[in-house]
Design a protein around this motif. Structure first.
Motif: not given
Length: 682
Positions: A351-372
């Motif tokens: 959802a729109y309010d979870l975009v911070d999880l994929v924004d590395t600029g704001s500390g989001g690390d979800l994409l990095e965790r998915i790659r791992a």
């Protein structure tokens, strides 16, 4: 023994800086000073030329440091020249030439030229370059989060690999560092201009005083000797300083293009050949104005008009090439429609309010965790996990995410912003929203992030939002690994195995089994959480079985017997495998009711017996889990597949193993016996 060239390059800058410091203290002979002044002019000219040739600022990333060293070198030359002028009234032929020949021996002319150079450098070039560097640094830093997100998105969708992503991240960081350094480097140039004015004024006054008071010269002789040398020293320093200022302006205003500055100027002017033709004609028209000299305007206007005429064919050819080149794909074209129809094997929508999880600029690390996670699951399951297409979906309710497999929603969960998930039994006093952990269904509560420490003190397990989503995604992938294994994946796995075990592959396919049949076997194994990492042994088992029968269930069971203890090992705790077994008479009854079917063998028991079997197994599994055990059902290999299909709806996580898969070195502990005659657990 001469030092290697790399060693010399490594030592050149430290030796040069130490030499600059020595110059400020030790008097230099005039011949050495002449050589160093010529070196200063040459170095500044080279830096200017390099600045014009680079394609992008990072190609000359050493420029800010080089600017500092060059400024220090120039100031050291000022100190050395001032010492010689005041002590001996002579500072070498270079300064003497600038003081007499360049300005005609006139102090007034020399001062005027000197201050004009100062104004050009200080007021015009340095101020503009400083402003551009400041704005460039600010915009570069502001753009970093967006650039990082774009890199992560390209990596996550498979457009680039890890090495390219690291290179791009390093380039983004280097660009930010460069513009930050240039923002400060322009202050060196500005300070150098101010220092030049102060040093020249001090030299003028100091030379006049020394000439009159120490050497007994008349005021006119003192001005002629010292003041002209001081002006010459100022001019010989300001010309390299002006070159460095221009180089600074070129670097900070340089946009990244495919060519150097000269090529870009020629190409971009050539594209505007009509402007050259109109400009040349206008300059030629000035010849008609009475009183203006004819020849200069005829020459310049004719050259510009000639250039516009010659550049016209090449510019038109380039325009035609652009028009006939690749055109943007229309959204209604078959290619665009086909691309829109493409379904990604694995998708994560937030959802729109979870975009911070994929924004590395704001500390989001979800994409990095998915790659791992992809790497971890690949090693665990033995298959290449498809790329996870991560995107936002405005239609999703707030705080919601969903996981799709082949375009179909498979799972959904929530991860409210600003919260953490606490899992435990003593969460009542803490404020939050009750929920259930999405993988195992454990009771939990979404708490404000600031209450994390209190929840941990109460004995709860606290998990952040990215971990919740990643864990949920991992479980979905494990449960649906068979659906995610495509025929292309099997072909790739087969090709990799062929490099190390060519005989095994050539013996199996295509002589005995096709890629599609191998895919079906591997999918069946993955559906029961059996890793397919040991592909060589799997292919060997398939080769032996396929010689007598290619029926899928038989192929699967042959592979399972070959893998044997490797299947049971993950379920053993401290070397002990806790199993549920069937009462022998019940097991014999199931064997007698075994019937072949298109989707695999089935148990042809009457409805009451089937319901009783399923109910009793479910109660035994629940009792075992309450005692903290992870139960495994053990049975005869012949009925294993049919029993697994029967029990999967009530015990989806409980593996059903054949006796041959238990292994000889594993200690077996029976924690329950299924006996329909006596509905009680052992």
């Amino acid at each position: 023994m001469p030092l290697p060239s790399k060693r010399l390059a490594h030592l050149a800058v430290p030796i040069g800086v130490m030499g600059i410091v020595v110059m400020m203290v030790v008097p230099l002979p005039t011949a050495v000073l002449d050589l160093l002044l010529a070196t200063n002019i040459t170095l500044s000219l080279l830096i200017l030329l390099v600045s014009m040739q680079v394609r992008k600022p990072l190609d000359f990333a050493v420029f800010p440091s080089l600017l500092l060293v060059a400024t220090l070198f120039r100031l050291a030359l000022n100190v050395s020249a001032t010492r010689l002028v005041l002590l001996h009234g002579y500072a070498g032929k270079v300064i003497d030439a600038f003081g007499h020949f360049v300005v005609g021996g006139s102090l007034v002319v020399g001062l005027v030229i000197f201050f004009i150079l100062i104004v050009i450098q200080f007021v015009v070039i340095t101020n503009g370059a400083g402003r551009v560097a400041e704005v460039g640094a600010r915009f570069t830093l502001d753009a970093m989060p967006g650039k990082q997100m774009a890199i992560d998105a390209d990596l996550n969708t498979g457009l680039i690999d890890d090495d390219e992503a690291r290179r791009r991240r390093a380039e983004v960081a280097a660009e930010a560092d460069f513009y930050g350094a240039m923002d400060g480097g322009t202050k060196f140039v500005k300070g150098d201009a101010i220092a030049a004015i102060v040093i020249t004024l001090i030299n003028l006054v100091g030379g006049f005083v020394v000439g009159i008071m120490q050497r007994g010269l008349s005021p006119g002789e003192s001005v002629s000797t010292y003041s002209l040398l001081s002006v010459g020293d100022g001019l010989v320093s300001q010309i390299p300083a002006l070159l460095m200022s221009v180089a600074t302006g070129l670097i900070v205003t340089r946009a990244a293009t495919d060519g150097d500055m000269g090529s870009d100027v020629a190409r971009q002017f050539g594209n505007q050949y009509r402007a050259l033709q109109m400009g040349g004609a206008a300059v030629l028209g000035l010849v008609l104005i009475p009183g203006l000299p004819k020849i200069p305007f005829l020459v310049t206007g004719g050259i510009v008009l000639f250039m516009g005429t010659r550049l016209k064919p090449s510019a038109e050819a380039a325009t035609v090439a652009e028009e006939t080149g690749p055109q943007p794909v229309s959204p209604d074209s078959p290619e665009a429609i086909a691309d829109a129809m493409r379904i990604d094997p694995l998708e994560l929508e937030v959802a729109y309010d979870l975009v911070d999880l994929v924004d590395t600029g704001s500390g989001g690390d979800l994409l990095e965790r998915i790659r791992a996670l992809r790497r971890k699951l690949a090693l665990e399951l033995g298959m290449v996990i498809p790329l996870v297409r991560t995107r936002d979906d405005l239609e999703l309710p707030p705080s919601t995410y969903r996981i799709k497999i082949n375009g179909v929603e498979t799972a959904r969960g929530e991860a409210p912003p600003g919260t953490v998930l606490a899992i435990g039994d003593n969460l009542g006093p803490l404020p939050g929203t009750d929920t259930r952990e999405p993988v195992f269904g454990l009771p939990g509560k979404w708490l404000p992030a600031e209450l994390r420490h209190q929840a941990e003190l109460s004995g709860a397990t606290v998990v952040d939002r990215s971990s919740v989503i990643t864990t949920h995604l991992a479980e979905v992938v494990r449960e649906n690994a068979g659906r995610l294994l495509s025929r292309e994946d099997v072909r790739a796995l087969t090709d990799m195995l062929k490099r190390t075990h060519p005989v095994v592959v050539e013996e199996l396919t295509p002589a005995l089994l096709t890629i599609g049949e191998i895919q079906s076997v591997l999918q069946s194994l993955l559906d029961e959480q059996v890793a397919v990492r040991d592909l060589a042994r799997i292919f060997e088992a398939l080769s032996q079985r396929a010689r007598t029968s290619t029926e899928q269930e038989g192929l699967v069971e042959a592979v399972r017997q070959t893998l044997g203890p490797a299947i049971a090992a993950p379920y053993a705790a401290d070397g002990t495998l806790r199993v549920l077994t069937l009462e022998p008479r019940l097991e014999h009854e199931l064997f007698e009711t075994l019937r072949p079917a298109e989707g695999g063998s089935t148990l042809a028991l009457d409805t009451d017996r089937l319901d009783g079997l399923v109910t009793e197994v479910a109660s035994l599994v629940e009792a075992a889990e309450q005692r903290g055990h992870t139960p495994v059902m053990a049975c005869a290999q012949q009925i294993r597949g049919a029993l697994r299909r029967l029990l999967r709806p009530v015990a989806p996580r409980m593996p059903v193993l054949g006796y041959a898969e238990l292994g000889q070195n594993t200690r077996i502990e029976t924690i329950g016996v299924v006996n329909l005659a006596h509905r009680a657990a052992a």
